[in-house]
Design a protein around this motif. Structure first.
Motif, PDB file in Angstrom:
ATOM      1  N   GLY A  40     -35.159 -12.667 -27.989  1.00  0.00           N
ATOM      2  CA  GLY A  40     -36.510 -12.130 -28.014  1.00  0.00           C
ATOM      3  C   GLY A  40     -36.930 -11.346 -26.788  1.00  0.00           C
ATOM      4  O   GLY A  40     -38.018 -10.783 -26.764  1.00  0.00           O
ATOM      5  N   VAL A  41     -36.106 -11.299 -25.778  1.00  0.00           N
ATOM      6  CA  VAL A  41     -36.440 -10.529 -24.576  1.00  0.00           C
ATOM      7  C   VAL A  41     -36.294  -9.038 -24.918  1.00  0.00           C
ATOM      8  O   VAL A  41     -35.323  -8.645 -25.566  1.00  0.00           O
ATOM      9  CB  VAL A  41     -35.493 -10.912 -23.412  1.00  0.00           C
ATOM     10  CG1 VAL A  41     -35.772 -10.067 -22.190  1.00  0.00           C
ATOM     11  CG2 VAL A  41     -35.632 -12.380 -23.093  1.00  0.00           C
ATOM     12  N   PRO A  42     -37.253  -8.210 -24.518  1.00  0.00           N
ATOM     13  CA  PRO A  42     -37.119  -6.771 -24.785  1.00  0.00           C
ATOM     14  C   PRO A  42     -35.799  -6.219 -24.226  1.00  0.00           C
ATOM     15  O   PRO A  42     -35.346  -6.632 -23.159  1.00  0.00           O
ATOM     16  CB  PRO A  42     -38.314  -6.154 -24.055  1.00  0.00           C
ATOM     17  CG  PRO A  42     -39.289  -7.264 -23.909  1.00  0.00           C
ATOM     18  CD  PRO A  42     -38.490  -8.518 -23.814  1.00  0.00           C
ATOM     19  N   LYS A  43     -35.213  -5.302 -24.969  1.00  0.00           N
ATOM     20  CA  LYS A  43     -33.892  -4.785 -24.603  1.00  0.00           C
ATOM     21  C   LYS A  43     -33.898  -4.132 -23.223  1.00  0.00           C
ATOM     22  O   LYS A  43     -32.935  -4.249 -22.470  1.00  0.00           O
ATOM     23  CB  LYS A  43     -33.417  -3.796 -25.661  1.00  0.00           C
ATOM     24  CG  LYS A  43     -31.969  -3.466 -25.572  1.00  0.00           C
ATOM     25  CD  LYS A  43     -31.508  -2.650 -26.754  1.00  0.00           C
ATOM     26  CE  LYS A  43     -30.025  -2.383 -26.621  1.00  0.00           C
ATOM     27  NZ  LYS A  43     -29.520  -1.619 -27.739  1.00  0.00           N
ATOM     28  N   LYS A  44     -34.988  -3.474 -22.865  1.00  0.00           N
ATOM     29  CA  LYS A  44     -35.072  -2.832 -21.541  1.00  0.00           C
ATOM     30  C   LYS A  44     -35.053  -3.854 -20.411  1.00  0.00           C
ATOM     31  O   LYS A  44     -34.601  -3.572 -19.319  1.00  0.00           O
ATOM     32  CB  LYS A  44     -36.337  -1.973 -21.430  1.00  0.00           C
ATOM     33  CG  LYS A  44     -36.311  -0.750 -22.289  1.00  0.00           C
ATOM     34  CD  LYS A  44     -35.519   0.333 -21.644  1.00  0.00           C
ATOM     35  CE  LYS A  44     -35.616   1.594 -22.471  1.00  0.00           C
ATOM     36  NZ  LYS A  44     -34.745   2.615 -22.047  1.00  0.00           N
ATOM     37  N   SER A  45     -35.553  -5.068 -20.676  1.00  0.00           N
ATOM     38  CA  SER A  45     -35.528  -6.119 -19.661  1.00  0.00           C
ATOM     39  C   SER A  45     -34.185  -6.834 -19.639  1.00  0.00           C
ATOM     40  O   SER A  45     -33.721  -7.251 -18.587  1.00  0.00           O
ATOM     41  CB  SER A  45     -36.630  -7.148 -19.933  1.00  0.00           C
ATOM     42  OG  SER A  45     -37.881  -6.564 -19.792  1.00  0.00           O
ATOM     43  N   ALA A  46     -33.590  -7.000 -20.804  1.00  0.00           N
ATOM     44  CA  ALA A  46     -32.315  -7.717 -20.886  1.00  0.00           C
ATOM     45  C   ALA A  46     -31.154  -6.847 -20.428  1.00  0.00           C
ATOM     46  O   ALA A  46     -30.217  -7.336 -19.795  1.00  0.00           O
ATOM     47  CB  ALA A  46     -32.072  -8.194 -22.310  1.00  0.00           C
ATOM     48  N   MET A  47     -31.209  -5.562 -20.760  1.00  0.00           N
ATOM     49  CA  MET A  47     -30.110  -4.653 -20.433  1.00  0.00           C
ATOM     50  C   MET A  47     -30.644  -3.347 -19.844  1.00  0.00           C
ATOM     51  O   MET A  47     -30.639  -2.313 -20.516  1.00  0.00           O
ATOM     52  CB  MET A  47     -29.299  -4.338 -21.697  1.00  0.00           C
ATOM     53  CG  MET A  47     -28.636  -5.538 -22.306  1.00  0.00           C
ATOM     54  SD  MET A  47     -27.539  -5.140 -23.678  1.00  0.00           S
ATOM     55  CE  MET A  47     -28.662  -4.605 -24.943  1.00  0.00           C
ATOM     56  N   PRO A  48     -31.113  -3.368 -18.598  1.00  0.00           N
ATOM     57  CA  PRO A  48     -31.586  -2.124 -17.985  1.00  0.00           C
ATOM     58  C   PRO A  48     -30.438  -1.112 -17.862  1.00  0.00           C
ATOM     59  O   PRO A  48     -29.281  -1.502 -17.712  1.00  0.00           O
ATOM     60  CB  PRO A  48     -32.068  -2.558 -16.600  1.00  0.00           C
ATOM     61  CG  PRO A  48     -32.214  -4.026 -16.666  1.00  0.00           C
ATOM     62  CD  PRO A  48     -31.268  -4.508 -17.708  1.00  0.00           C
ATOM     63  N   PRO A  49     -30.755   0.169 -17.930  1.00  0.00           N
ATOM     64  CA  PRO A  49     -29.706   1.195 -17.891  1.00  0.00           C
ATOM     65  C   PRO A  49     -28.785   1.112 -16.668  1.00  0.00           C
ATOM     66  O   PRO A  49     -27.572   1.291 -16.799  1.00  0.00           O
ATOM     67  CB  PRO A  49     -30.489   2.512 -17.889  1.00  0.00           C
ATOM     68  CG  PRO A  49     -31.798   2.172 -18.521  1.00  0.00           C
ATOM     69  CD  PRO A  49     -32.074   0.746 -18.161  1.00  0.00           C
ATOM     70  N   LEU A  50     -29.339   0.801 -15.491  1.00  0.00           N
ATOM     71  CA  LEU A  50     -28.512   0.695 -14.293  1.00  0.00           C
ATOM     72  C   LEU A  50     -27.470  -0.416 -14.449  1.00  0.00           C
ATOM     73  O   LEU A  50     -26.300  -0.242 -14.100  1.00  0.00           O
ATOM     74  CB  LEU A  50     -29.372   0.443 -13.058  1.00  0.00           C
ATOM     75  CG  LEU A  50     -28.605   0.172 -11.759  1.00  0.00           C
ATOM     76  CD1 LEU A  50     -27.795   1.397 -11.352  1.00  0.00           C
ATOM     77  CD2 LEU A  50     -29.541  -0.223 -10.655  1.00  0.00           C
ATOM     78  N   TYR A  51     -27.886  -1.543 -14.992  1.00  0.00           N
ATOM     79  CA  TYR A  51     -26.958  -2.654 -15.181  1.00  0.00           C
ATOM     80  C   TYR A  51     -25.900  -2.323 -16.222  1.00  0.00           C
ATOM     81  O   TYR A  51     -24.734  -2.702 -16.078  1.00  0.00           O
ATOM     82  CB  TYR A  51     -27.722  -3.921 -15.573  1.00  0.00           C
ATOM     83  CG  TYR A  51     -28.380  -4.581 -14.399  1.00  0.00           C
ATOM     84  CD1 TYR A  51     -27.838  -5.707 -13.822  1.00  0.00           C
ATOM     85  CD2 TYR A  51     -29.544  -4.072 -13.838  1.00  0.00           C
ATOM     86  CE1 TYR A  51     -28.431  -6.318 -12.727  1.00  0.00           C
ATOM     87  CE2 TYR A  51     -30.142  -4.663 -12.756  1.00  0.00           C
ATOM     88  CZ  TYR A  51     -29.578  -5.790 -12.202  1.00  0.00           C
ATOM     89  OH  TYR A  51     -30.163  -6.380 -11.113  1.00  0.00           O
ATOM     90  N   CYS A  52     -26.289  -1.601 -17.285  1.00  0.00           N
ATOM     91  CA  CYS A  52     -25.303  -1.189 -18.293  1.00  0.00           C
ATOM     92  C   CYS A  52     -24.235  -0.306 -17.662  1.00  0.00           C
ATOM     93  O   CYS A  52     -23.045  -0.434 -17.969  1.00  0.00           O
ATOM     94  CB  CYS A  52     -25.989  -0.465 -19.446  1.00  0.00           C
ATOM     95  SG  CYS A  52     -26.987  -1.556 -20.478  1.00  0.00           S
ATOM     96  N   LYS A  53     -24.638   0.581 -16.760  1.00  0.00           N
ATOM     97  CA  LYS A  53     -23.658   1.426 -16.061  1.00  0.00           C
ATOM     98  C   LYS A  53     -22.756   0.583 -15.165  1.00  0.00           C
ATOM     99  O   LYS A  53     -21.547   0.802 -15.119  1.00  0.00           O
ATOM    100  CB  LYS A  53     -24.369   2.498 -15.251  1.00  0.00           C
ATOM    101  CG  LYS A  53     -24.979   3.591 -16.086  1.00  0.00           C
ATOM    102  CD  LYS A  53     -25.292   4.791 -15.242  1.00  0.00           C
ATOM    103  CE  LYS A  53     -26.002   5.862 -16.014  1.00  0.00           C
ATOM    104  NZ  LYS A  53     -25.368   6.304 -17.220  1.00  0.00           N
TER     105      LYS A  53
END
Length: 152
Positions: A40-53
């Motif tokens: 249920g955590v918003p995707k932007k909070s769970a997987m921020p773009p910097l962390y995905c990189k």
């Protein structure tokens, strides 16, 4: 050496440990973030773009909602302090002295502490389980997927 010092007497713990070793750590972190998003955590909070990189390049860093306090203070505080100090140097400060550096670092660390406080409130809001449970679920899911791919 004492023979009963074996920490993996339970075969399930040994299997989990071996699965963690055999998987790329960055892929495991990516799966952990997906599990957090499923909770249920918003995707932007769970997987921020910097962390995905970072995960894509092989860095095994926890998602920010589960980052440790020391990690948050050192990484986020230093980066924020450097950016703030650089902007202030370009826009306002005529020279760079120790007081300005301390102001920048203080600002960075206080922003990191505020971010850490916000993520801890988010964990409570979404009633997220402890990090070890998320990690275990990610590893077990990967292990099940691998075994199905091997047999299927």
């Amino acid at each position: 050496m004492n023979s009963d010092c074996n920490q993996f007497k339970d075969p399930d713990k040994l299997k989990l440990f071996m699965a963690m070793i055999n998987q790329p750590a960055a892929a495991t972190m990516q799966r952990c973030a997906e599990i957090i998003a499923e909770l249920g955590v918003p995707k932007k909070s769970a997987m921020p773009p910097l962390y995905c990189k970072l995960w894509r390049y092989g860095f095994a860093v926890r998602p920010p909602i589960y980052a440790t306090s020391v990690y948050s203070l050192i990484l986020h505080g230093t980066i924020t302090g450097i950016i703030y100090g650089g902007c202030m140097r370009l826009l306002e400060w005529k020279n760079l002295n120790i007081v300005n550096v301390l102001v920048s670092l203080t600002y960075g660390f206080s922003m990191a502490a505020a971010t850490r406080w916000g993520t801890s409130k988010q964990r409570k809001k979404y009633r997220l389980p402890p990090w070890n449970e998320i990690l275990e679920r990610a590893v077990n899911t990967k292990t099940i997927e691998q075994s199905q791919a091997d047999h299927g």
